[in-house]
Write an enzyme that holds these catalytic residues in place. Sequence first.
Site, short mmCIF file in Angstrom:
data_model
loop_
_atom_site.label_atom_id
_atom_site.label_comp_id
_atom_site.label_asym_id
_atom_site.label_seq_id
_atom_site.Cartn_x
_atom_site.Cartn_y
_atom_site.Cartn_z
N GLY A 12 12.67 42.17 24.36
CA GLY A 12 13.97 42.29 23.72
C GLY A 12 14.81 43.30 24.48
O GLY A 12 14.68 43.45 25.69
N CYS A 13 15.64 44.01 23.78
CA CYS A 13 16.53 45.00 24.38
C CYS A 13 15.73 46.01 25.21
O CYS A 13 14.84 46.67 24.70
CB CYS A 13 17.29 45.73 23.28
SG CYS A 13 18.26 47.12 23.86
N PHE A 14 16.07 46.13 26.49
CA PHE A 14 15.28 47.03 27.33
C PHE A 14 15.48 48.50 26.96
O PHE A 14 14.62 49.32 27.23
CB PHE A 14 15.46 46.80 28.82
CG PHE A 14 16.86 46.67 29.36
CD1 PHE A 14 17.93 47.40 28.87
CD2 PHE A 14 17.11 45.80 30.39
CE1 PHE A 14 19.21 47.29 29.40
CE2 PHE A 14 18.38 45.66 30.94
CZ PHE A 14 19.43 46.41 30.43
N TRP A 15 16.59 48.84 26.31
CA TRP A 15 16.78 50.22 25.87
C TRP A 15 15.63 50.64 24.96
O TRP A 15 15.17 51.77 25.02
CB TRP A 15 18.06 50.37 25.07
CG TRP A 15 19.34 50.24 25.81
CD1 TRP A 15 19.53 50.18 27.16
CD2 TRP A 15 20.63 50.15 25.22
NE1 TRP A 15 20.86 50.06 27.45
CE2 TRP A 15 21.56 50.04 26.28
CE3 TRP A 15 21.10 50.15 23.92
CZ2 TRP A 15 22.94 49.94 26.05
CZ3 TRP A 15 22.46 50.05 23.70
CH2 TRP A 15 23.37 49.95 24.76
N CYS A 16 15.19 49.71 24.11
CA CYS A 16 14.15 50.02 23.13
C CYS A 16 12.75 49.96 23.71
O CYS A 16 11.79 50.36 23.04
CB CYS A 16 14.26 49.06 21.94
SG CYS A 16 15.78 49.28 20.99
#
Length: 175
Positions: A12-16
């Site tokens: 999913g979101c790479f930030w997370c």
Amino acid sequence: MKKKQRATFAGGCFWCMVKPFDQWNGVDSVISGYTGGHTENPTYEEVKQGKTGHYEAVEIIYDPNVLSYETILNIYWQQIDPTDDGGQFHDRGDSYRTAIFYHNENQKIAAESSKLHLEESGKFSNPIVTQILPATAFYPAEAYHQNFYRKNTAAYEEDRAKSGRDAFINQVWRS
């Protein structure tokens, strides 16, 4: 002594996906980027619009003498919903799907074994849909995406909270 190795995951979101790996001894770096697509040097906007076939992913450079690939796999599984093939949490679309990208035969075997173990655990009633794929070119994301959780702590924590990721992790993995 083994030299540094790479592990690549889409969750999913790479930030997370950076912080959960970044905090382990033996991890040298966690790079946000794009992999698995058909366009060279894609931009965030191109990937987000679904034009390139890439996943948002993280590439982890680690010391296997300190941290095993199997441990990294366990960390990975506990960051995602492996039964969701449409994205992760509030991030929807192909670029947010989950996948393990293996760099060698040993990683492939370990990934397949860990996936089978998770399937047999009974933790999930739906099938595990996370793919296990050969690693392809990895393109680091733009600088403002790197270490987002450190540079933009408030925005990062707000995004995680409203995404549903933390609630899912607490319900499934911490209970």
